[in-house]
Design an enzyme around this catalytic site. Structure first.
Site: not given
Ligand code: GLP
Length: 242
Positions: A67, A136, A138, A143
């Site tokens: 992403d 959440n 995702h 989402e």
């Molecule tokens: C982000 C990214 C995801 C990631 C998730 C968790 O927003 N788009 O690809 O896996 O949220 O992030 P973190 O590892 O900082 O908790």
């Protein structure tokens, strides 16, 4: 699904990097799906160390990131392009033309999503998709929703996601409201999925994702259907699993 729980962060990162490097050693032309966020930083660090010790080369590898934010300049420190350069790309021998990230500044975002899917298609199936997990449920930026989208698409970020990611920005206002994300169809087509989750704040969502009902309300729960899902958890994230 294979779930591994670690008491030590170093051991978890070594295991994650070992799975990725194992794929590259077996297939020097591997196609890897990569993730950003706080979770994979230690895995990338370990991978860079192993690369510097001469264990493998990324010369023939192709990568596709999950992403990218919409509207952040490429060199903005919080763009996922900047993140990948910082934590992985600038340290290894992966040719820059083989490192793909959706362009969140493309003049026509829909066309960019189609272009990205075509590139993935041309490269063949992903050999491995590395994933973190949002609070959440995702994955990438898919989402929770009534229906999920197969291919790469533009997404309005959930308020919860913007708040979680605000820790990386000077203020919540500066967190982009949209992103481009690979779709769940592409993610689920990957030959292997490596889901990595750390921290007590993710214990509830880990349980919902791995042991709850399969529902688009928790996109990560779809991973339960994948024939080759490997999950690496720290002890805190695994706390609520039965
Ligand atoms: C982000 C990214 C995801 C990631 C998730 C968790 O927003 N788009 O690809 O896996 O949220 O992030 P973190 O590892 O900082 O908790």
């Amino acid at each position: 699904m294979n779930v591994w729980v670690y008491d030590s962060d170093d051991k978890l990162n070594e295991a994650g990097a070992g799975i990725i490097s194992g794929i590259v050693q077996t297939n020097p032309r591997a196609v890897l799906g990569l993730a950003t966020g706080g979770t994979p930083v230690g895995i990338y660090k370990q991978l860079v160390g192993d690369f510097e010790r001469g264990m493998f080369s990324f010369r023939g590898v192709t990568t596709f990131n999950l992403d990218e934010y919409v509207g952040l300049p490429e060199n903005h420190p919080e763009s996922y392009r900047a993140y990948m350069n910082e934590h992985l790309f600038r340290h290894i021998d992966l040719p820059s033309g083989q490192a793909h990230i959706p362009d969140g500044n493309a003049p026509d975002l829909e066309a960019e999503c189609r272009r990205y899917d075509e590139r993935i298609e041309d490269a063949g199936q992903l050999d491995l998709q590395l994933l973190g997990l949002g609070h959440n449920g995702h994955i990438g930026f898919n989402e929770p929703a009534h229906a999920l989208i197969k291919g790469t698409h533009v997404v309005d970020l959930a308020e919860e996601t913007r708040k979680a990611n605000a820790r990386f920005f000077p203020s919540l206002d500066e967190v982009p409201r949209q992103a481009l994300t690979m779709g769940v169809g592409t993610i689920l087509k990957s030959k292997t999925i490596l889901l990595v989750v750390k921290g007590a704040d993710k214990a509830d969502i880990v349980r919902r994702a791995l042991q709850g009902p399969i529902t688009t309300d928790c996109p990560a729960s779809l991973l339960q259907t994948h024939p080759h899902l490997v999950v690496l958890l720290d002890r805190a994230a695994a706390e609520k699993l039965s």
